[in-house]
Design a protein around this motif. Sequence first.
Motif, short mmCIF file in Angstrom:
data_model
loop_
_atom_site.label_atom_id
_atom_site.label_comp_id
_atom_site.label_asym_id
_atom_site.label_seq_id
_atom_site.Cartn_x
_atom_site.Cartn_y
_atom_site.Cartn_z
N HIS A 1 36.45 39.02 29.78
CA HIS A 1 37.41 38.98 30.89
C HIS A 1 37.07 40.11 31.86
O HIS A 1 36.52 41.14 31.46
N PRO A 2 37.40 39.94 33.15
CA PRO A 2 37.09 41.02 34.09
C PRO A 2 37.79 42.34 33.78
O PRO A 2 37.26 43.42 34.10
N GLY A 3 38.99 42.29 33.16
CA GLY A 3 39.72 43.53 32.94
C GLY A 3 40.27 44.06 34.25
O GLY A 3 40.91 43.33 35.01
N ASN A 4 40.03 45.33 34.53
CA ASN A 4 40.45 45.93 35.81
C ASN A 4 41.95 45.81 36.05
O ASN A 4 42.39 45.55 37.18
N ASP A 5 42.73 45.97 34.99
CA ASP A 5 44.20 45.90 35.07
C ASP A 5 44.69 44.51 35.48
O ASP A 5 45.83 44.37 35.92
N GLU A 6 43.87 43.48 35.35
CA GLU A 6 44.32 42.13 35.66
C GLU A 6 45.06 41.53 34.47
O GLU A 6 44.96 41.99 33.33
N LEU A 7 45.82 40.46 34.76
CA LEU A 7 46.62 39.79 33.73
C LEU A 7 45.71 39.09 32.73
O LEU A 7 44.88 38.27 33.10
N ALA B 1 44.53 27.38 41.21
CA ALA B 1 44.77 27.05 39.80
C ALA B 1 44.32 28.14 38.85
O ALA B 1 44.47 28.00 37.64
N GLU B 2 43.80 29.23 39.36
CA GLU B 2 43.25 30.24 38.46
C GLU B 2 44.32 30.87 37.57
O GLU B 2 44.01 31.36 36.47
N ASP B 3 45.61 30.84 37.99
CA ASP B 3 46.65 31.44 37.16
C ASP B 3 47.02 30.58 35.96
O ASP B 3 47.81 31.01 35.12
N GLU B 4 46.48 29.37 35.85
CA GLU B 4 46.78 28.52 34.69
C GLU B 4 45.98 28.92 33.46
O GLU B 4 46.27 28.45 32.36
N GLY B 5 44.98 29.74 33.63
CA GLY B 5 44.26 30.27 32.48
C GLY B 5 43.29 29.27 31.88
O GLY B 5 43.07 28.17 32.39
N ASP B 6 42.72 29.68 30.76
CA ASP B 6 41.76 28.82 30.06
C ASP B 6 42.44 27.92 29.03
O ASP B 6 42.17 26.72 28.97
N LEU B 7 43.30 28.48 28.21
CA LEU B 7 44.08 27.69 27.25
C LEU B 7 45.52 27.67 27.74
O LEU B 7 46.20 28.70 27.75
N GLY C 1 42.95 35.80 36.51
CA GLY C 1 43.83 34.90 35.78
C GLY C 1 43.73 35.12 34.29
O GLY C 1 42.75 35.68 33.78
N PRO C 2 44.74 34.66 33.56
CA PRO C 2 44.80 34.90 32.12
C PRO C 2 43.89 33.96 31.34
O PRO C 2 43.44 32.94 31.85
N VAL C 3 43.66 34.32 30.09
CA VAL C 3 42.94 33.42 29.19
C VAL C 3 43.91 32.53 28.42
O VAL C 3 43.59 31.37 28.11
N PHE C 4 45.10 33.03 28.09
CA PHE C 4 46.14 32.25 27.43
C PHE C 4 47.35 32.21 28.35
O PHE C 4 47.79 33.24 28.85
N ARG C 5 47.92 31.01 28.54
CA ARG C 5 49.07 30.88 29.44
C ARG C 5 50.05 29.86 28.88
O ARG C 5 49.67 28.74 28.52
N ALA C 6 51.33 30.21 28.80
CA ALA C 6 52.40 29.27 28.47
C ALA C 6 53.34 29.22 29.66
O ALA C 6 53.84 30.26 30.10
N ARG C 7 53.59 28.02 30.18
CA ARG C 7 54.30 27.89 31.44
C ARG C 7 55.73 27.38 31.30
O ARG C 7 56.32 26.99 32.30
N SER C 8 56.28 27.33 30.11
CA SER C 8 57.61 26.76 30.01
C SER C 8 58.39 27.34 28.86
O SER C 8 57.85 27.63 27.79
N ALA C 9 59.71 27.48 29.08
CA ALA C 9 60.58 27.94 28.01
C ALA C 9 60.73 26.91 26.91
O ALA C 9 61.20 27.24 25.82
N ALA C 10 60.33 25.67 27.16
CA ALA C 10 60.47 24.63 26.14
C ALA C 10 59.41 24.74 25.05
O ALA C 10 59.45 24.00 24.09
#
Length: 487
Positions: free
Chosen positions: A419-425, A362-368, A394-403
Amino acid sequence: MRARVLTAAALLLTGLGVGTLPAQAAGKVYHLDCGAATNGNGIDQPWNSVSGPSNFQFSPGDTLLIKGGTKACSGTLSPKGSGTVTAPITIDAEPGSGRPVIQGGTSTSDVAALVLRDQSNWTINNLTLTGGYYRSLWITGTAPGTLTGFSLSNLDVSGNGLASGAWVSGTGAVVIEPCSADTKIAGVSLTGVDAHDTHNVGIQIGYSQGHSGGSANTPDCQMGITGFAPKDGVSEVNISDGDDYLNSAAGIWLTGASDVTLTGNHLHANGTPGGLAGEGAWWSNTYNVTATENYAFNNKRGASDGGGLDADANSELSTIRGNHIYDNDSYCIAAFGQVNSVTKDVIVEDNHCTDNGQNPAAEDEGDLLLWTSSGSTISNYRATGNVIKRTAPGPVFRARSAAVDYSKNYYFSANTVTHPGNDELLIDFDDVDTTTGTGRPEVNHNTYLFTGTPTATFQYGGEPYDSISAWVGAGHDVDSTFGPASS
């Protein structure tokens, strides 16, 4: 569990000791002692089983005192009668006796340990309630009109008999729900109510068929509604200072409810890994929910979720402010749109999100997180002043839908992110269809601090950005700051 025991001195101050009962409760005092050898009339001698008070019609201002520290009371306590605004009926512990236990049965015929049905103006304090098949404490009704005035405090509620791993609405430790569309409940206060170790939720407030039509409802509360129920099934609710934990799904669930405040609750270790989705608290089909100064942590991902707080399908006006949310399997705070509905007016302000995304699934779902499905959308979302500290990928902001149509007033601003940085999303809006609206999300005036190499990647509308300069050059975070975190 955090113990909360009113002392005999405190009970004296409330009129439940040797002193005189206050004017607003100047009724008769009845007694229940399930350890007594013989059964009395409740006044000269105590009743010695729940059948005595359950077959008795209490009057406004009456008090039932239950002796603790002896034998638990077995069965369902279902006292009759209603109080008034100025003279509620009270159930409390006998002063100086400890907290009494009411132990409901756990077969399908055992509706609850304590049930109030089509009644108003009750105060319930200082009890331990266990058992009941679908729920342990049930306040409900089917009579047309509004049931009012319920004050619950210093309760420990747990252990219903339902063993199914499936989602069943209307099940848990404390369930306050009308069972008819013609019935409403208003004026509910839960203070220091601990709800734990139960299936499915610790506390449920509202029409239990309010989320998806009630196909998975308990058989003793069927409303016959298709689609969403009205949002005012239960209204004017305050839930504060509770400890809601180790429930197979959520700590708190609100649905078909309005004007609800959640304050100072501890919501933790809810959910079943590999089973039911855990949440600290979530609400759907609601109007005007405010969550402030709650602590949501260590909630577990089942088939999905595993986050702290969640404004879900068809919710309107959600204010999520000043909460402390940490060490959850998935997101910190989510807004969801589902079931062909609109989730709108979500304010996410001044929250502290720390070390969420503990489950790699679930880490790719981000914080918000913003997420929609089934023809739904989210409208008018604001996230400002939040402090987000992330150590997992994983990201801090994530939107998972075109809607998610960003022409509808969305912005992420004035947040402080570590955030860790290191070229991560860092930010993932890849699923957003930028052609569906005339606007786009405003992501600006944020502070990004990196514990590793101060580099990151971004995604937006199908377009990847492999550097901070490329992201800013595309018009995002143009007034934000990026730099290393202080050691």
